[in-house]
Enzyme design. Structure first.
Site, PDB file in Angstrom:
ATOM      1  N   ASP A 136       7.525   3.150  -1.498  1.00 21.07           N
ATOM      2  CA  ASP A 136       7.799   4.152  -0.472  1.00 21.07           C
ATOM      3  C   ASP A 136       9.261   4.115  -0.029  1.00 21.07           C
ATOM      4  O   ASP A 136       9.887   5.150   0.123  1.00 21.07           O
ATOM      5  CB  ASP A 136       6.850   3.978   0.730  1.00 21.07           C
ATOM      6  CG  ASP A 136       6.677   2.518   1.157  1.00 21.07           C
ATOM      7  OD1 ASP A 136       7.461   1.646   0.710  1.00 21.07           O
ATOM      8  OD2 ASP A 136       5.748   2.247   1.936  1.00 21.07           O
ATOM      9  N   LYS A 189       0.805  -1.203   0.000  1.00 21.27           N
ATOM     10  CA  LYS A 189       0.000   0.000   0.000  1.00 21.27           C
ATOM     11  C   LYS A 189       0.845   1.264   0.000  1.00 21.27           C
ATOM     12  O   LYS A 189       0.454   2.314  -0.496  1.00 21.27           O
ATOM     13  CB  LYS A 189      -0.896   0.025   1.251  1.00 21.27           C
ATOM     14  CG  LYS A 189      -1.847  -1.115   1.354  1.00 21.27           C
ATOM     15  CD  LYS A 189      -2.621  -1.021   2.699  1.00 21.27           C
ATOM     16  CE  LYS A 189      -3.503  -2.232   2.869  1.00 21.27           C
ATOM     17  NZ  LYS A 189      -4.082  -2.289   4.235  1.00 21.27           N
ATOM     18  N   GLY A 190       2.003   1.196   0.634  1.00 23.80           N
ATOM     19  CA  GLY A 190       2.786   2.408   0.891  1.00 23.80           C
ATOM     20  C   GLY A 190       3.158   3.189  -0.353  1.00 23.80           C
ATOM     21  O   GLY A 190       3.199   4.423  -0.322  1.00 23.80           O
ATOM     22  N   ASP A 204      14.509  -0.871   1.458  1.00 26.98           N
ATOM     23  CA  ASP A 204      15.015  -1.272   2.769  1.00 26.98           C
ATOM     24  C   ASP A 204      15.966  -2.454   2.569  1.00 26.98           C
ATOM     25  O   ASP A 204      17.107  -2.263   2.157  1.00 26.98           O
ATOM     26  CB  ASP A 204      13.792  -1.610   3.637  1.00 26.98           C
ATOM     27  CG  ASP A 204      14.111  -1.926   5.078  1.00 26.98           C
ATOM     28  OD1 ASP A 204      14.560  -1.037   5.802  1.00 26.98           O
ATOM     29  OD2 ASP A 204      13.901  -3.086   5.491  1.00 26.98           O
TER      30      ASP A 204
HETATM   31  P1  IMP Z   1      12.273  -4.261   1.465  1.00 32.79           P
HETATM   32  O1  IMP Z   1      12.848  -4.698   2.779  1.00 32.79           O
HETATM   33  O2  IMP Z   1      13.237  -3.374   0.715  1.00 32.79           O
HETATM   34  O3  IMP Z   1      11.794  -5.431   0.675  1.00 32.79           O
HETATM   35  O4  IMP Z   1      10.993  -3.366   1.796  1.00 32.79           O
HETATM   36  C1  IMP Z   1       9.771  -4.015   2.022  1.00 32.79           C
HETATM   37  C2  IMP Z   1       8.676  -3.137   2.469  1.00 32.79           C
HETATM   38  O5  IMP Z   1       8.799  -3.025   3.877  1.00 32.79           O
HETATM   39  C3  IMP Z   1       8.610  -1.689   1.957  1.00 32.79           C
HETATM   40  O6  IMP Z   1       7.874  -1.607   0.768  1.00 32.79           O
HETATM   41  C4  IMP Z   1       7.827  -1.043   3.090  1.00 32.79           C
HETATM   42  O7  IMP Z   1       6.447  -1.215   2.857  1.00 32.79           O
HETATM   43  C5  IMP Z   1       8.227  -1.850   4.307  1.00 32.79           C
HETATM   44  N1  IMP Z   1       9.227  -1.127   5.138  1.00 32.79           N
HETATM   45  C6  IMP Z   1      10.576  -1.192   5.069  1.00 32.79           C
HETATM   46  N2  IMP Z   1      11.148  -0.380   5.989  1.00 32.79           N
HETATM   47  C7  IMP Z   1      10.134   0.220   6.637  1.00 32.79           C
HETATM   48  C8  IMP Z   1      10.070   1.193   7.716  1.00 32.79           C
HETATM   49  O8  IMP Z   1      11.074   1.698   8.250  1.00 32.79           O
HETATM   50  N3  IMP Z   1       8.811   1.537   8.130  1.00 32.79           N
HETATM   51  C9  IMP Z   1       7.671   1.025   7.577  1.00 32.79           C
HETATM   52  N4  IMP Z   1       7.686   0.134   6.574  1.00 32.79           N
HETATM   53  C10 IMP Z   1       8.909  -0.273   6.102  1.00 32.79           C
HETATM   54 MG    MG Z   2       5.698  -1.638   0.935  1.00 29.38          MG
END
Ligand code: IMP
Ligand code: MG
Length: 190
Positions: A99, A42-43, A102
């Site tokens: 958004d 959703k973000g 990470d």
């Molecule tokens: P990834 O770890 O790069 O795969 O990111 C996965 C998802 O985790 C992102 O699309 C965000 O929705 C969520 N996410 C990662 N870091 C944060 C944070 O610090 N706060 C809230 N959601 C996060």
């Molecule tokens: Mg996300």
């Protein structure tokens, strides 16, 4: 809602400026093309709307859903996504929008999936970049603002579903963080 935050990392004005800056670059780079901009729900929705409104090229928008299941603030390492995005991809210039970058898992999974579906090009734009958290090698083509490796809320980022609508990004006060129950391992993060 500022009262719920112990620290603001990027103000609303800084976020707006970053969105405008990215949109200018994207307008240049996609001039003459009609990209399909794909928001990761959703973000990613909170970033996709102002970003595409500021882009001066005709484009389409679509959304896909992803969640990495885990213990709320820690990624499980598995990204769940729909197998079929539900729109034609072959020959299209795909711009993925999320958004935050990470661990890198979500975007690297979608990036490869859209390449396999025959996209003419795949690039990605993220509002926030948390380089210290990376667990797979992935860099966004259009990174917005750098953020430290702490749990962030606002601008699409949620704490247990809440606060995505905050127009700034920061760290919630401890009392406002929804603490997961020990047995609660199954909530999706999106
Ligand atoms: P990834 O770890 O790069 O795969 O990111 C996965 C998802 O985790 C992102 O699309 C965000 O929705 C969520 N996410 C990662 N870091 C944060 C944070 O610090 N706060 C809230 N959601 C996060
Ligand atoms: Mg996300």
């Amino acid at each position: 809602m500022k009262a719920h935050f112990e620290r603001i990392i990027h103000t609303e004005a800084a976020v707006r400026a970053a969105v405008r800056r990215l949109a200018r670059r994207l307008s240049r780079d996609y001039a003459g093309k009609t990209p399909v901009v794909v928001g990761i729900l959703k973000g990613g929705a909170y970033f996709l709307v102002p970003l595409t409104q500021a882009m001066a090229v005709p484009l389409e928008i679509e959304f896909v859903r992803a969640s990495s299941y885990g213990n709320k603030q820690t990624s499980s390492g598995r990204v769940r996504r729909d197998r079929d995005p539900g729109f034609p991809v072959k020959g299209r210039h795909v711009l993925l929008v999320d958004d935050i970058l990470d661990t890198g898992r979500t975007l690297s999974v979608f990036h490869r999936a859209f390449e396999r579906l025959g996209a003419a090009s795949v690039r990605s734009a993220v509002l926030f970049d948390k380089p210290a958290a990376r667990q797979v090698p992935y860099e966004a083509d259009y990174p917005g603002l750098p953020v430290p490796d702490v749990w962030l809320t606002g601008c699409g980022l949620d704490s247990d579903g809440l606060y995505r609508n905050c127009p700034f990004v920061g760290v919630l006060k401890d009392a406002d963080v929804v603490k997961p129950a020990a047995e609660d391992q199954g909530q999706p993060r999106a």
